[in-house]
Design a protein around this motif. Structure first.
Motif, PDB file in Angstrom:
ATOM      1  N   MET A   1       0.848  -1.187   0.000  1.00 38.09           N
ATOM      2  CA  MET A   1       0.000   0.000   0.000  1.00 38.09           C
ATOM      3  C   MET A   1       0.886   1.240   0.000  1.00 38.09           C
ATOM      4  SD  MET A   1      -2.954   1.052   2.668  1.00 38.09           S
ATOM      5  CE  MET A   1      -4.382   1.734   1.896  1.00 38.09           C
ATOM      6  N   THR A   2       0.466   2.261  -0.715  1.00 36.95           N
ATOM      7  CA  THR A   2       1.217   3.499  -0.786  1.00 36.95           C
ATOM      8  C   THR A   2       0.908   4.395   0.406  1.00 36.95           C
ATOM      9  OG1 THR A   2      -0.493   4.551  -2.104  1.00 36.95           O
ATOM     10  CG2 THR A   2       1.259   3.430  -3.304  1.00 36.95           C
ATOM     11  N   LYS A   3       1.759   5.376   0.563  1.00 38.09           N
ATOM     12  CA  LYS A   3       1.541   6.369   1.612  1.00 38.09           C
ATOM     13  C   LYS A   3       0.449   7.335   1.166  1.00 38.09           C
ATOM     14  CE  LYS A   3       5.722   7.923   1.585  1.00 38.09           C
ATOM     15  NZ  LYS A   3       6.956   8.674   1.911  1.00 38.09           N
ATOM     16  N   GLU A   4      -0.416   7.689   2.109  1.00 40.46           N
ATOM     17  CA  GLU A   4      -1.454   8.678   1.846  1.00 40.46           C
ATOM     18  C   GLU A   4      -1.096   9.967   2.576  1.00 40.46           C
ATOM     19  OE1 GLU A   4      -6.131   9.486   2.980  1.00 40.46           O
ATOM     20  OE2 GLU A   4      -5.359   7.434   3.089  1.00 40.46           O
ATOM     21  N   ILE A   5      -1.074  11.061   1.868  1.00 40.99           N
ATOM     22  CA  ILE A   5      -0.770  12.344   2.483  1.00 40.99           C
ATOM     23  C   ILE A   5      -2.049  12.903   3.093  1.00 40.99           C
ATOM     24  CG2 ILE A   5      -0.056  14.726   2.041  1.00 40.99           C
ATOM     25  CD1 ILE A   5       1.648  13.579  -0.276  1.00 40.99           C
ATOM     26  N   ILE A   6      -1.959  13.343   4.352  1.00 39.93           N
ATOM     27  CA  ILE A   6      -3.089  13.958   5.045  1.00 39.93           C
ATOM     28  C   ILE A   6      -2.841  15.462   5.066  1.00 39.93           C
ATOM     29  CG2 ILE A   6      -4.411  14.053   7.198  1.00 39.93           C
ATOM     30  CD1 ILE A   6      -4.367  11.251   5.780  1.00 39.93           C
ATOM     31  N   ASN A   7      -3.834  16.210   4.654  1.00 40.75           N
ATOM     32  CA  ASN A   7      -3.687  17.654   4.587  1.00 40.75           C
ATOM     33  C   ASN A   7      -5.031  18.307   4.897  1.00 40.75           C
ATOM     34  OD1 ASN A   7      -2.194  20.053   3.987  1.00 40.75           O
ATOM     35  ND2 ASN A   7      -3.352  20.193   2.088  1.00 40.75           N
ATOM     36  N   THR A   8      -4.994  19.383   5.671  1.00 39.98           N
ATOM     37  CA  THR A   8      -6.202  20.141   5.967  1.00 39.98           C
ATOM     38  C   THR A   8      -5.870  21.616   6.099  1.00 39.98           C
ATOM     39  OG1 THR A   8      -8.058  20.455   7.492  1.00 39.98           O
ATOM     40  CG2 THR A   8      -5.986  19.721   8.470  1.00 39.98           C
ATOM     41  N   ASP A   9      -6.785  22.466   5.702  1.00 38.33           N
ATOM     42  CA  ASP A   9      -6.589  23.902   5.890  1.00 38.33           C
ATOM     43  C   ASP A   9      -7.022  24.339   7.291  1.00 38.33           C
ATOM     44  OD1 ASP A   9      -9.352  23.741   5.632  1.00 38.33           O
ATOM     45  OD2 ASP A   9      -9.467  25.090   3.920  1.00 38.33           O
ATOM     46  N   ARG A  10      -7.498  23.394   8.102  1.00 35.25           N
ATOM     47  CA  ARG A  10      -7.864  23.680   9.497  1.00 35.25           C
ATOM     48  C   ARG A  10      -6.665  23.626  10.431  1.00 35.25           C
ATOM     49  NH1 ARG A  10     -11.301  19.630  11.207  1.00 35.25           N
ATOM     50  NH2 ARG A  10     -11.464  20.770  13.156  1.00 35.25           N
ATOM     51  N   ALA A  11      -5.495  23.241   9.888  1.00 41.45           N
ATOM     52  CA  ALA A  11      -4.231  23.245  10.627  1.00 41.45           C
ATOM     53  C   ALA A  11      -3.228  24.020   9.779  1.00 41.45           C
ATOM     54  CB  ALA A  11      -3.753  21.816  10.884  1.00 41.45           C
ATOM     55  N   PRO A  12      -2.166  24.523  10.400  1.00 43.75           N
ATOM     56  CA  PRO A  12      -1.189  25.294   9.633  1.00 43.75           C
ATOM     57  C   PRO A  12      -0.580  24.472   8.504  1.00 43.75           C
ATOM     58  CG  PRO A  12      -0.784  25.513  11.979  1.00 43.75           C
ATOM     59  CD  PRO A  12      -1.807  24.441  11.814  1.00 43.75           C
ATOM     60  N   LYS A  13      -0.387  25.126   7.357  1.00 34.68           N
ATOM     61  CA  LYS A  13       0.284  24.445   6.255  1.00 34.68           C
ATOM     62  C   LYS A  13       1.733  24.198   6.656  1.00 34.68           C
ATOM     63  CE  LYS A  13       1.335  28.719   3.860  1.00 34.68           C
ATOM     64  NZ  LYS A  13       1.023  29.612   2.813  1.00 34.68           N
ATOM     65  N   ALA A  14       2.340  23.219   6.049  1.00 37.77           N
ATOM     66  CA  ALA A  14       3.733  22.879   6.343  1.00 37.77           C
ATOM     67  C   ALA A  14       4.632  24.074   6.051  1.00 37.77           C
ATOM     68  CB  ALA A  14       4.154  21.668   5.523  1.00 37.77           C
ATOM     69  N   ILE A  15       5.582  24.336   6.939  1.00 32.40           N
ATOM     70  CA  ILE A  15       6.526  25.433   6.733  1.00 32.40           C
ATOM     71  C   ILE A  15       7.880  24.895   6.277  1.00 32.40           C
ATOM     72  CG2 ILE A  15       5.355  27.025   8.304  1.00 32.40           C
ATOM     73  CD1 ILE A  15       7.461  26.314  10.436  1.00 32.40           C
ATOM     74  N   SER A  19       4.831  16.758   5.268  1.00 29.02           N
ATOM     75  CA  SER A  19       3.363  16.729   5.203  1.00 29.02           C
ATOM     76  C   SER A  19       2.810  16.883   6.613  1.00 29.02           C
ATOM     77  CB  SER A  19       2.895  15.397   4.620  1.00 29.02           C
ATOM     78  OG  SER A  19       3.428  15.207   3.334  1.00 29.02           O
ATOM     79  N   GLN A  20       1.586  17.362   6.735  1.00 28.93           N
ATOM     80  CA  GLN A  20       0.972  17.466   8.059  1.00 28.93           C
ATOM     81  C   GLN A  20       0.890  16.094   8.721  1.00 28.93           C
ATOM     82  OE1 GLN A  20      -2.718  19.326   6.946  1.00 28.93           O
ATOM     83  NE2 GLN A  20      -2.012  21.347   7.603  1.00 28.93           N
ATOM     84  N   ALA A  21       0.608  15.074   7.924  1.00 27.21           N
ATOM     85  CA  ALA A  21       0.581  13.695   8.418  1.00 27.21           C
ATOM     86  C   ALA A  21       0.687  12.767   7.219  1.00 27.21           C
ATOM     87  CB  ALA A  21      -0.695  13.405   9.197  1.00 27.21           C
ATOM     88  N   ILE A  22       1.103  11.545   7.507  1.00 32.58           N
ATOM     89  CA  ILE A  22       1.186  10.483   6.504  1.00 32.58           C
ATOM     90  C   ILE A  22       0.469   9.263   7.067  1.00 32.58           C
ATOM     91  CG2 ILE A  22       2.725   8.838   5.341  1.00 32.58           C
ATOM     92  CD1 ILE A  22       2.914  11.543   4.070  1.00 32.58           C
ATOM     93  N   LYS A  23      -0.377   8.657   6.234  1.00 29.69           N
ATOM     94  CA  LYS A  23      -1.049   7.420   6.628  1.00 29.69           C
ATOM     95  C   LYS A  23      -0.465   6.274   5.812  1.00 29.69           C
ATOM     96  CE  LYS A  23      -5.515   5.222   7.265  1.00 29.69           C
ATOM     97  NZ  LYS A  23      -6.964   5.387   7.204  1.00 29.69           N
ATOM     98  N   LYS A  24      -0.079   5.224   6.485  1.00 31.02           N
ATOM     99  CA  LYS A  24       0.417   3.996   5.847  1.00 31.02           C
ATOM    100  C   LYS A  24      -0.302   2.841   6.520  1.00 31.02           C
ATOM    101  CE  LYS A  24       3.587   1.581   3.509  1.00 31.02           C
ATOM    102  NZ  LYS A  24       3.851   1.612   2.113  1.00 31.02           N
ATOM    103  N   ASN A  25      -1.112   2.152   5.726  1.00 29.66           N
ATOM    104  CA  ASN A  25      -1.968   1.086   6.273  1.00 29.66           C
ATOM    105  C   ASN A  25      -2.847   1.690   7.354  1.00 29.66           C
ATOM    106  OD1 ASN A  25      -0.818  -0.781   4.468  1.00 29.66           O
ATOM    107  ND2 ASN A  25       0.848  -1.188   5.883  1.00 29.66           N
ATOM    108  N   ASN A  26      -2.770   1.184   8.574  1.00 30.30           N
ATOM    109  CA  ASN A  26      -3.629   1.718   9.638  1.00 30.30           C
ATOM    110  C   ASN A  26      -2.851   2.575  10.649  1.00 30.30           C
ATOM    111  OD1 ASN A  26      -2.266  -0.470  10.783  1.00 30.30           O
ATOM    112  ND2 ASN A  26      -3.934  -0.897  12.200  1.00 30.30           N
ATOM    113  N   ILE A  27      -1.685   3.068  10.251  1.00 34.79           N
ATOM    114  CA  ILE A  27      -0.881   3.928  11.121  1.00 34.79           C
ATOM    115  C   ILE A  27      -0.815   5.319  10.514  1.00 34.79           C
ATOM    116  CG2 ILE A  27       1.366   4.286  12.212  1.00 34.79           C
ATOM    117  CD1 ILE A  27       1.794   1.257  12.028  1.00 34.79           C
TER     118      ILE A  27
END
Length: 127
Positions: A1-15, A19-27
């Motif tokens: 499974m590939t990495k999924e990038i998590i991004n939201t405008d409700r949190a600060p954009k990366a400086i 990425s704000q978060a990365i999802k891999k499988n169930n982690i």
């Protein structure tokens, strides 16, 4: 499974180059959040407001990942002044309930943009 990038405008954009978060499988791996207001990208003033903002930012990223704060299994908190440890505990109790995640609180010399606090962690979801 590939990495999924998590991004939201409700949190600060990366400086930086992250990425704000990365999802891999169930982690889900949360990048460090400092107390930036996501709309202005400026630090909020004062340690109490900064602690609240960090937890709000973390919660926004968790929700963007379709996860729950209850899925957070490890939390790392970085403080430029460990005398704020008790205040972190007090404010953390407003966001979390038992069983609390495993946690480390680490004193550091400095943080990005002059922040007084930063936090990161990871979640394990039931998916």
């Amino acid at each position: 499974m590939t990495k999924e990038i998590i991004n939201t405008d409700r949190a600060p954009k990366a400086i930086g180059t992250y990425s704000q978060a990365i999802k891999k499988n169930n982690i889900i791996f949360l990048s460090g959040q400092i107390p930036l207001n996501p709309h202005t990208m400026e630090l909020v003033d004062g340690i109490e407001a900064q602690i609240h903002q960090v937890f709000k930012n973390i919660l926004a990223v968790i929700e963007a990942a379709n996860a729950s704060i209850d899925d957070l299994v490890k939390l790392n908190i970085y403080l430029t002044d460990l005398s704020h440890f008790a205040l972190v505990n007090e404010i953390m109790a407003e966001f979390f309930s038992e069983p609390y995640p495993a946690r480390a609180a680490i004193g550091v010399a400095s943080l990005p943009k002059g922040s007084l606090i930063e936090a990161d962690g990871f979640l394990v979801t039931g998916e």
